[in-house]
Scaffold this motif. Sequence first.
Motif, short mmCIF file in Angstrom:
data_model
loop_
_atom_site.label_atom_id
_atom_site.label_comp_id
_atom_site.label_asym_id
_atom_site.label_seq_id
_atom_site.Cartn_x
_atom_site.Cartn_y
_atom_site.Cartn_z
N ASP A 1 0.84 -1.20 0.00
CA ASP A 1 0.00 0.00 0.00
C ASP A 1 0.87 1.25 0.00
OD1 ASP A 1 -2.33 -1.52 0.10
OD2 ASP A 1 -2.56 -1.32 2.28
N GLY A 2 1.94 1.22 0.82
CA GLY A 2 2.83 2.38 0.91
C GLY A 2 3.56 2.64 -0.39
N LEU A 3 4.06 1.59 -1.03
CA LEU A 3 4.76 1.79 -2.30
C LEU A 3 3.79 2.29 -3.37
CD1 LEU A 3 7.21 1.65 -4.10
CD2 LEU A 3 6.81 -0.81 -4.38
N ASP A 4 2.58 1.74 -3.39
CA ASP A 4 1.58 2.20 -4.33
C ASP A 4 1.30 3.69 -4.13
OD1 ASP A 4 -0.61 1.60 -6.35
OD2 ASP A 4 -1.85 2.29 -4.67
N HIS A 5 1.19 4.11 -2.88
CA HIS A 5 0.96 5.52 -2.55
C HIS A 5 2.11 6.39 -3.05
CE1 HIS A 5 -0.17 9.08 -0.23
NE2 HIS A 5 1.06 9.10 0.23
N THR B 1 1.62 -13.64 -3.18
CA THR B 1 1.23 -12.56 -2.25
C THR B 1 0.97 -11.27 -3.02
OG1 THR B 1 2.48 -13.52 -0.42
CG2 THR B 1 2.03 -11.16 -0.31
N LEU B 2 1.82 -10.98 -4.00
CA LEU B 2 1.62 -9.77 -4.80
C LEU B 2 0.32 -9.86 -5.60
CD1 LEU B 2 5.27 -9.30 -6.16
CD2 LEU B 2 4.22 -8.19 -4.18
N ALA B 3 0.04 -11.02 -6.16
CA ALA B 3 -1.20 -11.20 -6.92
C ALA B 3 -2.42 -11.07 -6.01
CB ALA B 3 -1.19 -12.56 -7.61
N CYS C 1 1.20 -3.13 -11.87
CA CYS C 1 2.21 -4.13 -12.26
C CYS C 1 3.55 -3.63 -11.74
CB CYS C 1 2.23 -4.30 -13.78
SG CYS C 1 3.37 -5.58 -14.35
N TRP C 2 4.13 -4.38 -10.81
CA TRP C 2 5.33 -3.93 -10.10
C TRP C 2 6.61 -4.19 -10.92
CZ3 TRP C 2 3.72 -1.37 -5.95
CH2 TRP C 2 2.55 -1.76 -5.29
N GLY D 1 1.53 -11.19 -15.12
CA GLY D 1 0.86 -9.91 -15.29
C GLY D 1 0.91 -9.03 -14.06
N VAL D 2 1.47 -9.55 -12.97
CA VAL D 2 1.55 -8.81 -11.71
C VAL D 2 2.86 -8.05 -11.60
CG1 VAL D 2 1.61 -9.09 -9.18
CG2 VAL D 2 0.05 -10.46 -10.56
N VAL D 3 3.91 -8.57 -12.25
CA VAL D 3 5.23 -7.96 -12.16
C VAL D 3 5.85 -7.86 -13.54
CG1 VAL D 3 5.64 -8.83 -9.80
CG2 VAL D 3 6.43 -10.17 -11.79
N ARG D 4 6.82 -6.95 -13.66
CA ARG D 4 7.71 -6.87 -14.82
C ARG D 4 9.10 -7.26 -14.35
NH1 ARG D 4 4.45 -2.34 -15.82
NH2 ARG D 4 5.71 -1.16 -14.31
#
Length: 431
Positions: free
Chosen positions: A129-133, A155-157, A168-169, A201-204
Amino acid sequence: MLKESIFSDFVLNASAKGYPLAAEPCAVSALGQRGWHLLDDALAYPVAVLRRPALAHNLAWMQAFVQRKGVALAPHGKTTMSPELFRMQLQAGAWGLTFANVHQLRVGLAAGAQRAIIANQLVSDADLDGLDHLLNQYPQARVWFLVDSLAQLRTLADWGARRGQPRCWDVLLELGIAGYRTGCRTHEQALVLAQAMAESGVVRLGGVECYEGGLGQCDSDHDIEAVSALVRSVQALVHQIDDQHLWGGEEVLLSAGGSAVFDLVIPMLKTQVKSRPVQGVLRSGCYVTHDHWNYARYLKLVESREGLSASLQPALEVWAQVQSVPEPGLAILSAGRRDLSFDQCMPMPVRWAARGQSGEGAMQATPESWKVKALSDQHAHMVFDAQGVWPKVGDRVALGISHPCTTFDKWRWMAIIEDDGRISGAISTHF
């Protein structure tokens, strides 16, 4: 241009250890205008200081080193957690900054970093949540963090599904070392994970990361062999990932580099692949202040391997006063575990000045027999040869340190001094 932030001009006041209790509050940027001198006893002991000429030398030296090697520098911010020092590193040419967690990243982005690596795994909702913010707050910033397991990928998904977020991280796959910290333990694990990343699709998948510092033993023959084996392992994995077209970005980031054997990972950072450009990123952080023992002894080996006569200079000292000489051969100084690193070795007396002396030549090298043998919470127990020079009550002693990371976190600020002891500025810390 560096972004304005809440850290742009930290105000010092009497709540900060070492700042004079009776002095008016002062912005960090204006401290040099006070006309204070380290030896006029205006500051309360103990006081942590950074020697400006050594700082400037170290910043320039490391930037020249990475440029000569053809790689980039993203110094580890956890060393200092100082926005002022972050800005100096970025202005000197650093590609970005490295952090251990999202809290630290916040300080780095506010200080102006446009690229950052979180050299750690993120797994909690609060961190994601913090990184998204932060990424919403700083949309121009690129941030990569580490992934080393299918469980973390799930966990990321799961976070994205529960938050309803399309994020997408950007991530780096970590290859680890058996028995040590994080990271995939085998190429098979790493390749399965890379394949899952490419399909998720969750990460690059932006590149591969490792940390070689735990392999160092301050024995050049051993260190070369051990680190070179890790380098070859990473290179083989990188080529496997490239052959299977699993990368998710336009370039490949390859990152490593603690502060002890950083020269030995350069071949890994310069690995080339067929499909796209490679950016090697060195993460050494302690170079900015260096130290007086642990990294100093490793650096002698770096100098030997690189054919250098000199390189980094120790910039960080903690000055204390002799407050008691209770018996022959023992002096008690006014700095202890709350003020100094002691996880790798005891602080080392490196300079001293007699009570009341503050002019040219007042600072002298300490006698060889002066050694700190023990620390209490607020005291250093310094032994000396009773047949030689005795420290006297009120004398000032500069203590050199090993491992700057665990000295910086004991201070909210540090004075910047010139070689003659004049206080020309200050930095703040935000742990």
